[in-house]
Design an enzyme around this catalytic site. Structure first.
Site, PDB file in Angstrom:
ATOM      1  N   CYS A   1       0.673  -1.367  -0.040  1.00 56.53           N
ATOM      2  CA  CYS A   1      -0.153   0.015   0.086  1.00 56.53           C
ATOM      3  C   CYS A   1       0.694   1.181  -0.181  1.00 56.53           C
ATOM      4  O   CYS A   1       1.828   1.415   0.946  1.00 56.53           O
ATOM      5  CB  CYS A   1      -0.926  -0.121   1.221  1.00 56.53           C
ATOM      6  SG  CYS A   1      -2.221   1.349   1.032  1.00 56.53           S
TER       7      CYS A   1
ATOM      8  N   LYS B   1       1.758  -9.529  -0.164  1.00 57.95           N
ATOM      9  CA  LYS B   1       1.493  -8.781  -1.356  1.00 57.95           C
ATOM     10  C   LYS B   1       2.502  -7.620  -1.323  1.00 57.95           C
ATOM     11  O   LYS B   1       2.615  -6.718  -0.467  1.00 57.95           O
ATOM     12  CB  LYS B   1       0.205  -8.431  -1.353  1.00 57.95           C
ATOM     13  CG  LYS B   1      -0.137  -7.324  -2.221  1.00 57.95           C
ATOM     14  CD  LYS B   1      -0.962  -7.714  -3.486  1.00 57.95           C
ATOM     15  CE  LYS B   1      -0.827  -6.750  -4.537  1.00 57.95           C
ATOM     16  NZ  LYS B   1      -1.283  -5.340  -4.255  1.00 57.95           N
TER      17      LYS B   1
ATOM     18  N   ASN C   1       1.319  -9.754 -10.614  1.00 57.26           N
ATOM     19  CA  ASN C   1       0.576  -8.765 -10.587  1.00 57.26           C
ATOM     20  C   ASN C   1       0.852  -7.398 -11.200  1.00 57.26           C
ATOM     21  O   ASN C   1       2.066  -7.152 -11.270  1.00 57.26           O
ATOM     22  CB  ASN C   1       0.049  -8.359  -9.082  1.00 57.26           C
ATOM     23  CG  ASN C   1      -0.766  -7.137  -9.026  1.00 57.26           C
ATOM     24  OD1 ASN C   1      -0.269  -6.016  -8.192  1.00 57.26           O
ATOM     25  ND2 ASN C   1      -2.007  -7.028  -9.532  1.00 57.26           N
ATOM     26  N   GLY C   2      -0.063  -6.487 -11.874  1.00 52.29           N
ATOM     27  CA  GLY C   2       0.199  -5.206 -12.355  1.00 52.29           C
ATOM     28  C   GLY C   2       0.046  -5.131 -13.769  1.00 52.29           C
ATOM     29  O   GLY C   2       0.745  -5.857 -14.676  1.00 52.29           O
ATOM     30  N   ASP C   3      -0.961  -4.397 -14.480  1.00 51.00           N
ATOM     31  CA  ASP C   3      -1.317  -4.008 -15.777  1.00 51.00           C
ATOM     32  C   ASP C   3      -1.761  -5.249 -16.568  1.00 51.00           C
ATOM     33  O   ASP C   3      -1.156  -5.566 -17.587  1.00 51.00           O
ATOM     34  CB  ASP C   3      -0.218  -3.362 -16.528  1.00 51.00           C
ATOM     35  CG  ASP C   3      -0.145  -1.920 -15.999  1.00 51.00           C
ATOM     36  OD1 ASP C   3      -1.118  -1.167 -16.016  1.00 51.00           O
ATOM     37  OD2 ASP C   3       0.917  -1.583 -15.145  1.00 51.00           O
TER      38      ASP C   3
ATOM     39  N   ARG D   1      -7.241  -3.597 -11.206  1.00 49.81           N
ATOM     40  CA  ARG D   1      -8.091  -2.503 -12.099  1.00 49.81           C
ATOM     41  C   ARG D   1      -8.525  -3.582 -13.516  1.00 49.81           C
ATOM     42  O   ARG D   1      -9.543  -3.127 -13.743  1.00 49.81           O
ATOM     43  CB  ARG D   1      -7.149  -1.544 -12.701  1.00 49.81           C
ATOM     44  CG  ARG D   1      -6.738  -0.420 -11.514  1.00 49.81           C
ATOM     45  CD  ARG D   1      -5.619   0.286 -11.915  1.00 49.81           C
ATOM     46  NE  ARG D   1      -4.401  -0.615 -12.192  1.00 49.81           N
ATOM     47  CZ  ARG D   1      -3.373   0.268 -12.793  1.00 49.81           C
ATOM     48  NH1 ARG D   1      -3.409   1.071 -13.224  1.00 49.81           N
ATOM     49  NH2 ARG D   1      -2.291  -0.738 -13.136  1.00 49.81           N
TER      50      ARG D   1
HETATM   51  C1  LIG Z   1      -9.394   0.558  -6.302  1.00 51.45           C
HETATM   52  C2  LIG Z   1      -8.266  -0.105  -5.744  1.00 51.45           C
HETATM   53  C3  LIG Z   1      -8.101  -0.737  -4.454  1.00 51.45           C
HETATM   54  C4  LIG Z   1      -6.951  -1.291  -4.099  1.00 51.45           C
HETATM   55  N1  LIG Z   1      -7.068  -1.696  -2.808  1.00 51.45           N
HETATM   56  C5  LIG Z   1      -5.882  -2.716  -2.424  1.00 51.45           C
HETATM   57  C6  LIG Z   1      -5.778  -3.408  -1.326  1.00 51.45           C
HETATM   58  O1  LIG Z   1      -6.735  -3.311  -0.396  1.00 51.45           O
HETATM   59  N2  LIG Z   1      -4.989  -4.399  -0.762  1.00 51.45           N
HETATM   60  C7  LIG Z   1      -3.790  -4.372  -1.700  1.00 51.45           C
HETATM   61  O2  LIG Z   1      -3.042  -5.291  -1.631  1.00 51.45           O
HETATM   62  N3  LIG Z   1      -3.799  -3.865  -2.867  1.00 51.45           N
HETATM   63  C8  LIG Z   1      -4.936  -2.920  -3.145  1.00 51.45           C
HETATM   64  N4  LIG Z   1      -4.759  -2.400  -4.307  1.00 51.45           N
HETATM   65  C9  LIG Z   1      -3.560  -2.597  -5.339  1.00 51.45           C
HETATM   66  C10 LIG Z   1      -3.865  -3.652  -6.292  1.00 51.45           C
HETATM   67  O3  LIG Z   1      -3.769  -4.910  -5.511  1.00 51.45           O
HETATM   68  C11 LIG Z   1      -2.660  -4.161  -7.200  1.00 51.45           C
HETATM   69  O4  LIG Z   1      -1.350  -4.329  -6.812  1.00 51.45           O
HETATM   70  C12 LIG Z   1      -2.405  -2.634  -8.456  1.00 51.45           C
HETATM   71  O5  LIG Z   1      -3.502  -2.106  -8.551  1.00 51.45           O
HETATM   72  C13 LIG Z   1      -1.724  -3.016  -9.561  1.00 51.45           C
HETATM   73  O6  LIG Z   1      -2.441  -4.275 -10.077  1.00 51.45           O
HETATM   74  P1  LIG Z   1      -3.358  -3.878 -11.362  1.00 51.45           P
HETATM   75  O7  LIG Z   1      -2.665  -3.448 -12.477  1.00 51.45           O
HETATM   76  O8  LIG Z   1      -3.861  -5.140 -11.768  1.00 51.45           O
HETATM   77  O9  LIG Z   1      -4.441  -3.041 -10.922  1.00 51.45           O
HETATM   78  C14 LIG Z   1      -5.811  -1.774  -4.947  1.00 51.45           C
HETATM   79  C15 LIG Z   1      -6.099  -1.171  -6.396  1.00 51.45           C
HETATM   80  C16 LIG Z   1      -6.998  -0.383  -6.663  1.00 51.45           C
HETATM   81  C17 LIG Z   1      -7.249  -0.044  -8.028  1.00 51.45           C
END
Ligand SMILES: Cc1cc2nc3c(=O)[nH]c(=O)nc-3n(C[C@H](O)[C@H](O)[C@H](O)COP(=O)(O)O)c2cc1C
Length: 304
Positions: free
Chosen positions: A91, A130, A190-192, A215
């Protein structure tokens, strides 16, 4: 996902798209003063789903810091029967970092080591972390992976960015691949990851065991279903899925007597990525955001 994956939302997605293997609740911030009562731990998870089959499909995520009541909280979660706990070390929020939690812990190995030790002392269930690849830079990446290995962490989800990078650029999957060579622990990429092509590309490039999608799952809540059913999305399919999804949200939230204003606010939050790629996506989004009543919002969706 904070603000999204509450238990009713998880019920919606689990019913519509059962192909997702696991869900996670939003992170519970472990307090420093006194541990939360067990009642609060259940409430955070979602009381109505505590006894449902969904419990075993849902990861309980916590966020902690050096002086927080980590051990006591993990004991309570264990005694409540949660079988999979995940520690949030990614976070980037200013408040979280100011309190030395989340991604901040990536740069304090002694504290990280101590916290993992405390958790492992009382919890031998499935325990995952994570992470981002570092705080300011990636110099801590390898060292932290080794700390996780020492504590028998069962899997590591890696978001290929540092905390300083927040969401800039594109997540770097090189780290996801490197990690598989540094430690002998399943790596969750994870990521994009936004599309089925990204899913295939990430698996083949990184050799990861599984993927975690945030996302991309807000943009395509049906992604896992399309993956297993080999469905190729086009504009018409996308519109039909959006309708099905938002009306299901309306029905399930109404079943739990959520006030209409609350449902409308939640849906407005959900459309941030949902309309992307549709013709006239921006106009559609603006019109929906301007809806003052849930009925108006749903009427727009109905006529997509
Ligand atoms: C709306 C939102 C809420 C998120 N809340 C958390 C969370 O509670 N815990 C966590 O580990 N990551 C949280 N993340 C981060 C995502 O788990 C992830 O690591 C990050 O968005 C990159 O992945 P993506 O490209 O699939 O979005 C959040 C991301 C978004 C967009």
């Amino acid at each position: 996902m904070e603000g999204v994956t509450n238990s009713v939302y998880r019920e919606v997605v689990a019913e519509l798209y059962p192909q997702w293997d696991y869900f996670a609740c939003d992170f519970l911030r472990i307090p420093t003063t006194a541990p939360y009562p067990k009642k609060h731990l259940i409430k955070h998870f979602g009381k109505v789903h505590y006894d449902s089959d969904l419990r075993n499909k849902t990861i309980y995520q916590v966020l902690t810091s050096e002086n927080a009541k980590t051990k006591e909280t993990i004991i309570d979660l264990r005694d409540l029967g949660f079988k999979w706990i995940d520690l949030n070390l990614g976070c980037p929020s200013k408040t979280v970092v100011k309190n030395h939690g989340g991604s901040y812990l990536l740069k304090t190995p002694e504290v990280l080591n101590k916290i993992l030790g405390e958790i492992r002392e009382v919890y031998d269930g499935y325990f995952t972390v994570k992470i981002r690849v570092g705080f300011e830079d990636d110099s801590v990446f390898e060292r932290n992976l080794k700390i996780f290995e020492k504590h028998g962490v069962n899997a590591i989800t890696i978001h290929g960015r540092t905390r300083e990078e927040l969401y800039k650029g594109k997540a770097n999957w090189d780290y996801l691949k490197q990690a598989t060579e540094i430690v002998n622990i399943p790596i969750v990429g994870n990521g994009d990851i936004w599309t089925l092509n990204d899913v295939a590309a990430c698996f083949s490039y990184t050799n990861n065991t599984s993927l975690m999608i945030a996302r991309g799952a807000l943009k395509r809540p049906w992604l896992a279903t399309h993956y297993y059913q080999g469905i190729k999305e086009n504009e018409e399919i996308r519109k039909e899925e959006i309708k099905k999804y938002l009306f299901k949200i309306y029905n399930v939230y109404s079943k739990y007597n959520y006030p209409k204003e609350k449902i409308l606010r939640f849906m407005k939050g959900l459309i941030r990525y949902l309309f992307d790629d549709l013709t006239k996506a921006e106009v559609l989004k603006r019109t929906c955001l301007r809806s003052e009543k849930l009925e108006n919002f749903l009427r727009i969706i109905e006529t997509l």
